[in-house]
Design an enzyme around this catalytic site. Structure first.
Site, PDB file in Angstrom:
ATOM      1  N   SER A 299       0.819  -1.211   0.000  1.00 46.96           N
ATOM      2  CA  SER A 299       0.000   0.000   0.000  1.00 46.96           C
ATOM      3  C   SER A 299       0.854   1.263   0.000  1.00 46.96           C
ATOM      4  O   SER A 299       1.589   1.510  -0.946  1.00 46.96           O
ATOM      5  CB  SER A 299      -0.954  -0.040   1.199  1.00 46.96           C
ATOM      6  OG  SER A 299      -1.955   0.936   1.099  1.00 46.96           O
ATOM      7  N   ASP A 310      10.600   4.502 -10.072  1.00 43.49           N
ATOM      8  CA  ASP A 310      10.270   5.085 -11.375  1.00 43.49           C
ATOM      9  C   ASP A 310      11.184   6.253 -11.745  1.00 43.49           C
ATOM     10  O   ASP A 310      11.416   6.514 -12.929  1.00 43.49           O
ATOM     11  CB  ASP A 310       8.811   5.555 -11.391  1.00 43.49           C
ATOM     12  CG  ASP A 310       7.854   4.398 -11.646  1.00 43.49           C
ATOM     13  OD1 ASP A 310       8.305   3.243 -11.672  1.00 43.49           O
ATOM     14  OD2 ASP A 310       6.640   4.655 -11.807  1.00 43.49           O
ATOM     15  N   LYS A 324      -0.637  -4.101  -3.453  1.00 41.14           N
ATOM     16  CA  LYS A 324      -1.897  -3.422  -3.097  1.00 41.14           C
ATOM     17  C   LYS A 324      -1.859  -2.007  -3.673  1.00 41.14           C
ATOM     18  O   LYS A 324      -1.137  -1.151  -3.171  1.00 41.14           O
ATOM     19  CB  LYS A 324      -2.105  -3.367  -1.589  1.00 41.14           C
ATOM     20  CG  LYS A 324      -3.384  -2.635  -1.177  1.00 41.14           C
ATOM     21  CD  LYS A 324      -3.541  -2.616   0.340  1.00 41.14           C
ATOM     22  CE  LYS A 324      -4.804  -1.876   0.740  1.00 41.14           C
ATOM     23  NZ  LYS A 324      -4.728  -0.416   0.473  1.00 41.14           N
TER      24      LYS A 324
END
Length: 532
Positions: A299, A310, A324
Site C-alpha cells: 500500500s 520510477d 496493493k
C-alpha cells in the site's frame, strides 16, 4: 365579500397543491422524498425487520447487521472492510500513532501477566514499575489464573488520559509480598520508526513499520539527527510495512525527489484523477539511497517504493512487494462503526498499477503470498517470464524496464533462506517457547546484561552466545522440542536470533534491529551497494 372569505382558504389550498404538483414534475428524475412519498424499504431492511419481529430465538440485531454488511463487501475488493463500533478506537490507534495507557509491554507466561518492558519516562516508569513484575489485579479485576487473555488485559490497562488505575503485583526478587501501585494513565506513543542509527561512519539506517499521522515527523527528526552524525548515504527499510496513511508516504517521497516530480496519482470510477507532486525542498534529494522490501511491503509503502524506482532515485533490494494499489476512504456510520471503502486506484509516476488480481475471490487473494513460498518465488525471485503486467520505462536517466500488475519487483533480489528452519526450530516460535526463554533468562542473568549500555556495545562485547544456546536447548526440552540434532548453519542462525531477541528485551525494537542487522544478508548487500 362574505362568500369570498368563505372560499379563500380553499382557493389557497388548491393553489398550493397545484404548485406542489408542478414543482414535483419539474424535478424530473430526482428521487422523491419528504412527507408526501413513503420511502420504500430495501429487501435487506425488510429481512432485518422480519427477523427482529418474528424470529424464534433472541438475536443481536447489531451482529446480524454486521454480518450482512460483511457479506455485501465480499463482492467488492479485499480491502473494503467494515469495522464494528467496538473495534473502531483500537483500529484507529495505529493510524493516530498513540493511545492512552500505562506504558508497559507485557506477556502472559504460565497464566501470569509479566512486565517485559517499561516505557522510559512513561506512566509506569514514573510509578516505578520494573521488568519482571507480575500483575495479580488491575483495579478490582483478578488477572492471575486461567482465562486471562491479552485483549482483556489491554482493555483493563487502557483508559482515559489522566485517569488512575491501581495494580496489585508481585515484585521480581520479592516473592510472596504483594504490593499495590497507583498509575496515572497518559498518552503512549506508537512509534512508526522502529530504529534509526548510523550503521557506519557515512551510512544511516532507518526502519519504518507503518505510515501513521506521525510518521513523516518521526522520519524527518530521525534523518536530521543522522545527518548531524555524518550521514551521506541511507538505507530505508520498508520490509513488513503494510502501509497506512497515503499522505505520509508522499511526504517522505518528497524528501527524496527534487523539482515538481510526480509521486503518485489516484483515480476511480467516481473519483476524479488527483496528482501528488513534489512541492518543497527535500531533506535527502542527493546521496545514495537503498530501499529494502519484501512481500509484507504494501500500500503506502509501495507508493513510496514505486515513486523512488520510477525516477531511478534508489536501488530496491529484497523481494517483490505485496501488490496493493487500492485507496480506501473511511466513512463513519451512524452507530459508531466505520466502513473503509475502496474509492480509487493509485498509479506510480510511469502510470503502472501494481495491484495484484483479486477476481478469483478473497481467499485466493489472501493466500497469494503463501503461494510465493510454495512456488519457490521467495527463494529464487521473479524471472521475466513471470511478469503478467505491462512493461514501462523508468523516468530517470537509466530508463530501465519496470512492470505493473502485482507488486514491485526489486532491482536486486535476495531470497528467503528456509534452510535454517527445521520443524523443531519452527516450533520454538509457534509455541512461544523462545519468547518465554528470553524473558526468563534475562531475569535470571540481570547482572550479566546490565553492564551493556548500548546495542553497539552488546554486539561487540557479548560473547556468551553458546551459554544462551545451551540454556535454550534445556528450556525447549521441557516443551518436548529437541534441538540437539540441529545442524551447524541452523544453530548459528538461532544463536544470532537469540542475541537479537535479548537485545530487544533490553532496548526494545532499537536493540533488536541494530543487532539483527549485523547478521542480515539483505542489509549486508545494501551496504555493498551504497559503498560503490
Amino acid at each position: 365579500m362574505k362568500k369570498l372569505q368563505v372560499w379563500l382558504p380553499l382557493l389557497f389550498a388548491i393553489v398550493m397543491i397545484v404548485g406542489m404538483i408542478i414543482g414535483f414534475r419539474l424535478r424530473g428524475n430526482i428521487r422523491p422524498t419528504g412527507i408526501f412519498v413513503a420511502r420504500k424499504p430495501t429487501p435487506v431492511q425488510e429481512v432485518m425487520d422480519l427477523i427482529n419481529m418474528n424470529y424464534v430465538d433472541s438475536i443481536s440485531p447489531d451482529t446480524i447487521a454486521g454480518d450482512a454488511i460483511e457479506g455485501m463487501l465480499t463482492h467488492l475488493d479485499p480491502h473494503s472492510v467494515y469495522i464494528p463500533a467496538a473495534d473502531v478506537t483500537e483500529v484507529n490507534e495505529d493510524l493516530q500513532g498513540n493511545f492512552e495507557g500505562i506504558g508497559v509491554e507485557f506477556q502472559i507466561f504460565d497464566d501470569t501477566v509479566n512486565v517485559v518492558n517499561v516505557l522510559p519516562g512513561g506512566p509506569s516508569d514514573k510509578a516505578n514499575l520494573k521488568v519482571g513484575d507480575k500483575f495479580l489485579k488491575v483495579g478490582d479485576s483478578v488477572v492471575a489464573g486461567n482465562g486471562i487473555t491479552n485483549d482483556r488485559i489491554r482493555k483493563l490497562l487502557r483508559g482515559p488520559g489522566s485517569s488512575d488505575v491501581a495494580i496489585t503485583l508481585l515484585r521480581v526478587g520479592e516473592p510472596g509480598k504483594p504490593m499495590q501501585v497507583h498509575i496515572t494513565r497518559g498518552t503512549i506513543p506508537l512509534p512508526s520508526v522502529d530504529v534509526s542509527y548510523m550503521i557506519n561512519k557515512e551510512t544511516g539506517y532507518i526502519r519504518i513499520n507503518r505510515f501513521s499521522e506521525t510518521t513523516h515527523a518521526e522520519f524527518a527528526q530521525a534523518l536530521m539527527q543522522l545527518q548531524k552524525e555524518g550521514l551521506q548515504k541511507l538505507i530505508l527499510d520498508l520490509r513488513g510495512n503494510g502501509g497506512g496513511i497515503l499522505q505520509e508516504s508522499i511526504e517522505i517521497a518528497d524528501d527524496f525527489l527534487d523539482g515538481d516530480k510526480l509521486i503518485v496519482y489516484t483515480v476511480g470510477a467516481r473519483s476524479p484523477k488527483v496528482e501528488y507532486r513534489c512541492r518543497r525542498d527535500g531533506l535527502f534529494e542527493k546521496g545514495k539511497l537503498v530501499l529494502l522490501t519484501d512481500e509484507g511491503t504494501a500500500s503506502a509503502s509501495e507508493v513510496l517504493t514505486g515513486a523512488i524506482q520510477d525516477w531511478d532515485r534508489a536501488t530496491i533490494i529484497g523481494r517483490r512487494t505485496f501488490g496493493k494499489g487500492l485507496v480506501q476512504q473511511p466513512f463513519q456510520l451512524s452507530d459508531g462503526s466505520s466502513l473503509r471503502l475502496t474509492i480509487a486506484r493509485y498509479y506510480t509516476p510511469t502510470g503502472r498499477s501494481i495491484q495484484k488480481p483479486y477476481d478469483k475471490g478473497h481467499d485466493d487473494y489472501n493466500e497469494e503470498v503463501m503461494k510465493r513460498f510454495h512456488d519457490g518465488e521467495v527463494l529464487h525471485g521473479d524471472t521475466s517470464t513471470k511478469h503478467t503486467g505491462a512493461a514501462y520505462r523508468t523516468l530517470g536517466p537509466e530508463r530501465r524496464t519496470v512492470y505493473g500488475g502485482g507488486g514491485i519487483t526489486p532491482d536486486i533480489f535476495i531470497g528467503f533462506d528456509t534452510s535454517t528452519f527445521s520443524r523443531n526450530a519452527t516450533a520454538l516460535y509457534i509455541d512461544g517457547t523462545i519468547n518465554r526463554f528470553i524473558y526468563a533468562y534475562y531475569i535470571q542473568h540481570l547482572s550479566t546484561f546490565q553492564p551493556f549500555k548500548t546495542p553497539e556495545a552488546f554486539i561487540t562485547g557479548y560473547h556468551d552466545e553458546e551459554a544462551l544456546w545451551k540454556g535454550l536447548t534445556t528450556y525447549a526440552a521441557k516443551d518436548t522440542i529437541n534441538l540437539t540434532n540441529v545442524g551447524p548453519k541452523e544453530k548459528d542462525e538461532l544463536k544470532h536470533r537469540l542475541k537479537a531477541m535479548m537485545a530487544r528485551q533490553i532496548w526494545r525494537t532499537e536493540g533488536y534491529y541494530e543487532v539483527s542487522n549485523a547478521y542480515d544478508p539483505v542489509v549486508t548487500k545494501a551496504l555493498e551497494v551504497v559503498a560503490k
